[in-house]
Design an enzyme around this catalytic site. Structure first.
Site, PDB file in Angstrom:
ATOM      1  N   GLY A  55       4.847  -9.970   3.749  1.00  0.00           N
ATOM      2  CA  GLY A  55       5.553  -9.985   5.025  1.00  0.00           C
ATOM      3  C   GLY A  55       4.813 -10.828   6.057  1.00  0.00           C
ATOM      4  O   GLY A  55       3.577 -10.846   6.092  1.00  0.00           O
ATOM      5  N   GLN A  72     -10.494  -2.554   2.168  1.00  0.00           N
ATOM      6  CA  GLN A  72     -10.043  -3.226   3.389  1.00  0.00           C
ATOM      7  C   GLN A  72     -10.046  -2.306   4.616  1.00  0.00           C
ATOM      8  O   GLN A  72      -9.611  -2.715   5.688  1.00  0.00           O
ATOM      9  CB  GLN A  72      -8.677  -3.879   3.177  1.00  0.00           C
ATOM     10  N   MET A  97       0.847  -1.195   0.000  1.00  0.00           N
ATOM     11  CA  MET A  97       0.000   0.000   0.000  1.00  0.00           C
ATOM     12  C   MET A  97       0.889   1.254   0.000  1.00  0.00           C
ATOM     13  O   MET A  97       0.442   2.340   0.381  1.00  0.00           O
ATOM     14  CB  MET A  97      -0.934  -0.005   1.212  1.00  0.00           C
ATOM     15  N   LEU A 129       6.576   3.037   1.682  1.00  0.00           N
ATOM     16  CA  LEU A 129       7.535   1.927   1.768  1.00  0.00           C
ATOM     17  C   LEU A 129       8.668   2.242   2.741  1.00  0.00           C
ATOM     18  O   LEU A 129       9.113   3.385   2.851  1.00  0.00           O
ATOM     19  CB  LEU A 129       8.104   1.628   0.376  1.00  0.00           C
ATOM     20  N   HIS A 130       9.114   1.204   3.443  1.00  0.00           N
ATOM     21  CA  HIS A 130      10.189   1.347   4.422  1.00  0.00           C
ATOM     22  C   HIS A 130      11.115   0.140   4.295  1.00  0.00           C
ATOM     23  O   HIS A 130      10.924  -0.695   3.391  1.00  0.00           O
ATOM     24  CB  HIS A 130       9.612   1.466   5.839  1.00  0.00           C
ATOM     25  N   GLU A 131      12.072   0.036   5.219  1.00  0.00           N
ATOM     26  CA  GLU A 131      13.068  -1.026   5.147  1.00  0.00           C
ATOM     27  C   GLU A 131      12.420  -2.423   5.118  1.00  0.00           C
ATOM     28  O   GLU A 131      12.936  -3.349   4.503  1.00  0.00           O
ATOM     29  CB  GLU A 131      14.060  -0.871   6.312  1.00  0.00           C
ATOM     30  N   ASP A 146       2.077  -9.345   8.896  1.00  0.00           N
ATOM     31  CA  ASP A 146       0.621  -9.508   8.794  1.00  0.00           C
ATOM     32  C   ASP A 146       0.351 -11.001   8.662  1.00  0.00           C
ATOM     33  O   ASP A 146      -0.004 -11.500   7.587  1.00  0.00           O
ATOM     34  CB  ASP A 146       0.099  -8.733   7.587  1.00  0.00           C
ATOM     35  N   SER A 159       6.641  -0.908  10.279  1.00  0.00           N
ATOM     36  CA  SER A 159       5.285  -0.778   9.749  1.00  0.00           C
ATOM     37  C   SER A 159       5.106   0.644   9.231  1.00  0.00           C
ATOM     38  O   SER A 159       5.644   1.590   9.818  1.00  0.00           O
ATOM     39  CB  SER A 159       4.283  -1.030  10.881  1.00  0.00           C
ATOM     40  N   HIS A 187       9.629  -3.254   3.593  1.00  0.00           N
ATOM     41  CA  HIS A 187       9.280  -3.501   2.190  1.00  0.00           C
ATOM     42  C   HIS A 187      10.550  -3.739   1.364  1.00  0.00           C
ATOM     43  O   HIS A 187      10.548  -4.564   0.445  1.00  0.00           O
ATOM     44  CB  HIS A 187       8.540  -2.298   1.599  1.00  0.00           C
TER      45      HIS A 187
HETATM   46  O1  PAF Z   1      -0.278  -5.768   3.501  1.00  0.00           O
HETATM   47  C1  PAF Z   1      -0.659  -4.855   2.739  1.00  0.00           C
HETATM   48  O2  PAF Z   1       0.048  -3.884   2.480  1.00  0.00           O
HETATM   49  C2  PAF Z   1      -2.042  -4.946   2.123  1.00  0.00           C
HETATM   50  O3  PAF Z   1      -2.959  -5.534   2.985  1.00  0.00           O
HETATM   51  C3  PAF Z   1      -2.046  -5.656   0.745  1.00  0.00           C
HETATM   52  C4  PAF Z   1      -1.621  -7.102   0.845  1.00  0.00           C
HETATM   53  C5  PAF Z   1      -1.119  -4.912  -0.218  1.00  0.00           C
HETATM   54  C6  PAF Z   1      -3.459  -5.631   0.147  1.00  0.00           C
HETATM   55  O4  PAF Z   1      -3.931  -4.328   0.012  1.00  0.00           O
END
Ligand code: PAF
Length: 301
Positions: free
Chosen positions: A163, A69, A35, A38-40, A166, A201, A42
């Protein structure tokens, strides 16, 4: 000025389809759904993706803040959006393509929230989606699985990387891919942590200095549970986690539990060697944080 080679940025489904059709056949197509912000953490997923794709393959990162979501009153509007920095980081990690669609591209008929009249088909997760995160965020995993299924359909990856932070999301995505025979290899990547143990996060950006200090309690609870669980067993793991929680200031607990890796209850007398997962969610200030850790239970046999 940046010297990084930036990835190709694709905004529409049709441009994505053309670009992927044109790509030289060779190594695997690896997708990292995100989404943004982005950080370390990702970056570690992107590095793994680059490794899996090899020199001949293609790495696609999707950046899409998925409205389906987020529940009413959640942080959809204030979710951090840092697109230019995201591109830099993706380029530095050797990503080939960033797919960053607008909402209308992903939901051309509107967002199919349950309370809106819609004929759209969405993915109905099984009962595991009602536990833990699902109990606090009804409908969350329907939104996650629906957008991930759409991304899989649009990108058609060989491999997708998520990751472990989650963990429930990862379990449900694995389940969806298996149950719906999607034929994609789902890879879970270990949680990336700050030096003091806090799980990385995008939502950590919301924390003020004092909250940031308090937030480390979540990982402390998990590591205490892991140490006691490995030495003595399930009951001691739970007790150690709870003791650590009593010491934590400014942490409003949602849940702390220890389940099987499939997120089912463990027997109280779980045998030594049983694999388990400690999971925690709590609010620190107004920020809801989650974390989890694997435990191999020990104790007398
Ligand atoms: O973990 C996330 O960043 C989101 O839930 C995902 C998997 C990209 C779906 O929107």
């Amino acid at each position: 000025m940046s010297t990084t080679t930036l990835p190709a940025v694709v905004r529409s489904r049709s441009d994505l389809a053309s670009l992927l059709t044109e790509r030289a056949a060779g190594g695997p197509l690896v997708l990292v759904p995100t989404m943004g912000a982005l950080h370390e953490g990702h970056a570690s997923l992107m590095r793994l993706a680059r490794e899996r794709a090899g020199a001949d393959g293609t790495v696609v990162v999707s950046i899409f803040v998925n409205p389906l979501q987020f529940g009413a009153g959640e942080d959809l509007d204030r979710y951090p959006r840092t697109f230019e920095a995201d591109l830099e980081l993706s380029g530095a990690e050797g990503v080939d393509v960033v797919f960053a669609p607008v909402v209308e591209e992903m939901y051309p008929d509107g967002i199919p929230h349950p309370d809106t009249a819609s004929n759209a088909v969405t993915v109905q997760p099984g009962p595991i989606a009602d536990l833990l995160e699902g109990a606090s965020r009804p409908g969350h995993f329907r939104g996650v699985l629906t957008v991930v299924a759409k991304l899989f359909g649009l990108v058609r990856p060989d491999v997708a990387i998520f990751g472990e932070k989650d963990f429930q999301q990862l379990s449900l995505i694995r389940r969806m891919v298996g149950d719906l025979c999607l034929g994609i290899e789902v890879v879970g990547a270990e949680t990336s942590r700050e030096p003091d143990g806090l799980a990385r996060s995008s939502r950590n950006r919301y924390l003020g200095d004092e909250e940031r200090r308090r937030a480390v309690a979540l990982s402390r609870v998990l590591y205490a549970a892991r140490a006691a669980g490995a030495a003595e067993g399930l009951a001691q793991a739970l007790a150690a986690g709870r003791a650590e929680l009593r010491e934590a200031e400014g942490v409003d607990l949602d849940y702390f539990t220890i389940l099987s890796p499939g997120l089912t209850e463990l027997p109280e007398d779980a045998a030594p060697g049983t694999e388990a997962r400690a999971l925690i969610a709590a609010r620190v200030g107004t920020t809801r944080l989650i974390d989890n850790l694997a435990i191999t239970l020990g104790g007398a046999s």
